[in-house]
Design a protein around this motif. Structure first.
Motif, PDB file in Angstrom:
ATOM      1  N   PRO A  32      -7.972 -11.480  -1.590  1.00 24.31           N
ATOM      2  CA  PRO A  32      -6.374 -11.895  -1.100  1.00 24.31           C
ATOM      3  C   PRO A  32      -5.581 -10.677  -0.826  1.00 24.31           C
ATOM      4  O   PRO A  32      -4.761 -10.453   0.022  1.00 24.31           O
ATOM      5  CB  PRO A  32      -5.740 -12.664  -2.085  1.00 24.31           C
ATOM      6  CG  PRO A  32      -6.697 -12.559  -3.315  1.00 24.31           C
ATOM      7  CD  PRO A  32      -8.009 -12.412  -2.721  1.00 24.31           C
ATOM      8  N   GLU A  33      -6.047  -9.349  -1.737  1.00 26.44           N
ATOM      9  CA  GLU A  33      -5.338  -8.174  -1.532  1.00 26.44           C
ATOM     10  C   GLU A  33      -5.596  -7.717  -0.464  1.00 26.44           C
ATOM     11  O   GLU A  33      -4.736  -6.899   0.255  1.00 26.44           O
ATOM     12  CB  GLU A  33      -5.710  -7.219  -2.834  1.00 26.44           C
ATOM     13  CG  GLU A  33      -5.122  -7.567  -4.230  1.00 26.44           C
ATOM     14  CD  GLU A  33      -5.974  -8.802  -4.719  1.00 26.44           C
ATOM     15  OE1 GLU A  33      -7.050  -9.042  -4.139  1.00 26.44           O
ATOM     16  OE2 GLU A  33      -5.453  -9.259  -5.715  1.00 26.44           O
ATOM     17  N   PHE A  34      -6.809  -7.540   0.052  1.00 29.42           N
ATOM     18  CA  PHE A  34      -7.337  -6.986   1.389  1.00 29.42           C
ATOM     19  C   PHE A  34      -6.687  -7.548   2.439  1.00 29.42           C
ATOM     20  O   PHE A  34      -6.478  -7.026   3.627  1.00 29.42           O
ATOM     21  CB  PHE A  34      -8.843  -6.872   1.430  1.00 29.42           C
ATOM     22  CG  PHE A  34      -9.282  -6.231   2.626  1.00 29.42           C
ATOM     23  CD1 PHE A  34      -9.541  -4.999   2.638  1.00 29.42           C
ATOM     24  CD2 PHE A  34      -9.647  -7.188   3.692  1.00 29.42           C
ATOM     25  CE1 PHE A  34      -9.966  -4.337   3.905  1.00 29.42           C
ATOM     26  CE2 PHE A  34     -10.099  -6.522   4.854  1.00 29.42           C
ATOM     27  CZ  PHE A  34     -10.264  -5.285   4.960  1.00 29.42           C
ATOM     28  N   SER A  35      -6.705  -9.086   2.564  1.00 32.85           N
ATOM     29  CA  SER A  35      -5.944  -9.651   3.534  1.00 32.85           C
ATOM     30  C   SER A  35      -4.524  -9.455   3.651  1.00 32.85           C
ATOM     31  O   SER A  35      -4.034  -9.127   4.861  1.00 32.85           O
ATOM     32  CB  SER A  35      -6.134 -11.314   3.158  1.00 32.85           C
ATOM     33  OG  SER A  35      -7.438 -11.662   2.997  1.00 32.85           O
ATOM     34  N   GLU A  36      -3.803  -9.197   2.499  1.00 31.83           N
ATOM     35  CA  GLU A  36      -2.397  -8.650   2.576  1.00 31.83           C
ATOM     36  C   GLU A  36      -2.071  -7.326   3.176  1.00 31.83           C
ATOM     37  O   GLU A  36      -1.416  -7.145   3.809  1.00 31.83           O
ATOM     38  CB  GLU A  36      -1.983  -8.606   1.235  1.00 31.83           C
ATOM     39  CG  GLU A  36      -0.381  -8.559   1.075  1.00 31.83           C
ATOM     40  CD  GLU A  36       0.398  -9.687   1.477  1.00 31.83           C
ATOM     41  OE1 GLU A  36       0.246 -10.756   0.915  1.00 31.83           O
ATOM     42  OE2 GLU A  36       1.583  -9.589   2.232  1.00 31.83           O
ATOM     43  N   ALA A  37      -3.253  -6.372   2.724  1.00 30.51           N
ATOM     44  CA  ALA A  37      -3.374  -4.896   3.311  1.00 30.51           C
ATOM     45  C   ALA A  37      -3.512  -5.053   4.944  1.00 30.51           C
ATOM     46  O   ALA A  37      -3.140  -4.153   5.387  1.00 30.51           O
ATOM     47  CB  ALA A  37      -4.204  -4.091   2.474  1.00 30.51           C
ATOM     48  N   THR A  38      -4.200  -6.143   5.277  1.00 28.04           N
ATOM     49  CA  THR A  38      -4.422  -6.117   6.746  1.00 28.04           C
ATOM     50  C   THR A  38      -3.329  -6.448   7.682  1.00 28.04           C
ATOM     51  O   THR A  38      -3.389  -6.921   8.860  1.00 28.04           O
ATOM     52  CB  THR A  38      -5.856  -6.777   6.913  1.00 28.04           C
ATOM     53  OG1 THR A  38      -5.593  -8.390   6.523  1.00 28.04           O
ATOM     54  CG2 THR A  38      -7.123  -6.150   6.602  1.00 28.04           C
ATOM     55  N   GLY A  39      -2.375  -7.076   6.874  1.00 25.43           N
ATOM     56  CA  GLY A  39      -1.134  -7.485   7.648  1.00 25.43           C
ATOM     57  C   GLY A  39      -0.793  -8.991   7.440  1.00 25.43           C
ATOM     58  O   GLY A  39       0.037  -9.314   8.180  1.00 25.43           O
ATOM     59  N   MET A  40      -1.859  -9.611   6.841  1.00 28.50           N
ATOM     60  CA  MET A  40      -1.795 -11.088   6.643  1.00 28.50           C
ATOM     61  C   MET A  40      -0.717 -11.360   5.691  1.00 28.50           C
ATOM     62  O   MET A  40      -0.580 -10.841   4.748  1.00 28.50           O
ATOM     63  CB  MET A  40      -3.033 -11.581   6.374  1.00 28.50           C
ATOM     64  CG  MET A  40      -2.869 -13.291   6.378  1.00 28.50           C
ATOM     65  SD  MET A  40      -4.449 -13.741   5.696  1.00 28.50           S
ATOM     66  CE  MET A  40      -5.841 -13.023   6.520  1.00 28.50           C
ATOM     67  N   LYS A  41       0.219 -12.326   6.025  1.00 29.87           N
ATOM     68  CA  LYS A  41       1.355 -12.761   5.076  1.00 29.87           C
ATOM     69  C   LYS A  41       0.596 -13.814   4.111  1.00 29.87           C
ATOM     70  O   LYS A  41       0.710 -15.048   4.437  1.00 29.87           O
ATOM     71  CB  LYS A  41       2.651 -13.530   5.915  1.00 29.87           C
ATOM     72  CG  LYS A  41       3.193 -12.458   6.620  1.00 29.87           C
ATOM     73  CD  LYS A  41       3.885 -11.203   5.966  1.00 29.87           C
ATOM     74  CE  LYS A  41       4.419 -10.325   6.872  1.00 29.87           C
ATOM     75  NZ  LYS A  41       5.105  -9.215   6.207  1.00 29.87           N
ATOM     76  N   VAL A  42       0.035 -13.426   3.046  1.00 28.55           N
ATOM     77  CA  VAL A  42      -0.783 -14.243   2.206  1.00 28.55           C
ATOM     78  C   VAL A  42       0.216 -15.443   1.646  1.00 28.55           C
ATOM     79  O   VAL A  42      -0.149 -16.681   1.673  1.00 28.55           O
ATOM     80  CB  VAL A  42      -1.383 -13.656   1.213  1.00 28.55           C
ATOM     81  CG1 VAL A  42      -2.155 -14.520   0.185  1.00 28.55           C
ATOM     82  CG2 VAL A  42      -2.641 -12.702   1.817  1.00 28.55           C
TER      83      VAL A  42
END
Length: 361
Positions: free
Chosen positions: A224-234
């Motif tokens: 989830p942290e990487f997903s957030e870092a790529t711009g995804m609004k987790v």
């Protein structure tokens, strides 16, 4: 080659707990003096290879397909929605209330209204843990588990109070009107609800395998942290995932009430319950929609077959509960191992102790 290895691993993950549970159940059947092969043969033949048995199995598989999908979409994102049981029960309860209190509607509109009520209630109830998880990082497993107990008390209070049917010999709400019931097809147990479950299955298959949301669910589940870092609004995705799960859960409960129970009772969801059965099915199907469909039909066949083995053999139908319990135990070990790497940790401890022994020598 990698795909073949992955497929073989998936087949092994599904077959191992099933065959192990059937094997251990067979030992118990043999101990009580019955032939396990003939018992399983009757169970399978009557539930899957007779027309009435197969239709009954598909009928009971419908809510299980839905609760399995409701669990899978959250678990795949590493969000542990343990409240599917409560969302299904609450959805069923209020769908039932609409089913007996709203009068004068033609069947199509009345059924649609009841289903939409179940979906809306399931979503609203899932909204609470969704907000707490997405914006306050509250442990969703604890919240959803506790909310299940809240649901039990709410429906108990309402069923014994304002919505109680005084003519019933037990605690229940009024029966839903005929215009809100799913009609049986050709006098079988099967209703249109099974086909609604198949439509939802088809939609969820596309979501899981061929949609942006499906890839996002997988990404959040892995990191989830990487997903957030790529711009995804987790946080927004968590809300969406939980609301979808709540909607499917509410639909499962509403459909089960409108096709099987027709009124809400305190034991409406059975034992262990639609939501808990859905969890077992999602784990058995490895959170894959096709796996869930197969697992739900298999699980329903066990339930249907249990009625027949008690008629044609001296084996009590409770043996199916024992087999299901063994499967739950094995799948729990698998789930903990995949999430906590128990086998790796035990291996590391064993290597460490061996290393100390060598140094001592």
């Amino acid at each position: 080659m990698k795909n073949h290895s992955s497929i073989l691993k998936s087949i092994y993950n599904v077959l191992f707990p099933v065959l192990s549970a059937l094997f251990l159940g067979g030992i118990i059947i043999a101990v009580i003096g019955e032939n396990p092969f003939s018992t399983y043969s009757i169970m399978i033949q009557k539930s899957l290879f007779s027309v009435n048995g197969l239709l009954k199995t598909l009928h009971f598989a419908a809510p299980l397909i839905l609760t399995g999908l409701a669990i899978a979409i959250t678990f795949k994102a590493n969000i542990f929605n343990m409240g599917v049981e409560g969302q299904a029960v609450l959805g069923a309860f209020f769908a039932g209330v609409v089913g007996f209190s709203v009068k004068g509607f033609p069947p199509l509109f009345h059924i649609t209204l009841c289903i939409l009520t179940g979906i809306a209630v399931g979503m609203l109830f899932a909204l609470i843990p969704a907000i707490l998880k997405a914006y306050f990082n509250v442990n969703e497993m604890v919240v959803t588990l506790m909310l299940n107990y809240v649901v039990v008390e709410i429906v108990k209070f309402l069923s014994q109070g304002v919505f109680k049917d005084p003519s019933s010999g037990y605690v229940s709400t009024y029966p839903i009107l005929e215009s809100a019931m799913f009609k049986k097809i050709f006098n079988s147990d099967l209703t249109i609800f099974f086909f609604i479950a198949l439509i939802v299955f088809g939609i969820m298959y596309v979501v899981f395998k061929h949609s942006k949301l499906g890839y996002e669910v997988t990404a959040i589940g892995k990191n989830p942290e990487f997903s957030e870092a790529t711009g995804m609004k987790v946080s927004k995705k968590i809300m969406v995932i939980m609301l979808i799960s709540g909607a499917i859960s509410g639909l499962a409960g509403a459909g089960f009430l409108m096709s099987e129970k027709f009124r809400f009772t305190l034991d409406f969801s059975g034992s262990p319950g639609l939501g808990w059965d859905g969890m077992l099915i999602a784990l058995l199907g490895s959170h894959n929609p096709v796996g869930i469909l197969i697992a739900a039909i298999f699980y329903a066949a066990l339930k249907t077959g249990s009625d027949y083995i008690s008629v044609f053999t001296n084996v009590p139908k409770d043996i199916v509960g024992v087999i299901q319990g063994i499967m739950i135990l094995l799948l729990s070990v698998k789930f903990l191992n995949s999430n906590l790497d128990l086998a790796g940790k035990l291996k590391a401890i064993w290597k460490k102790s061996k290393s100390r022994e060598h140094k001592a020598l």
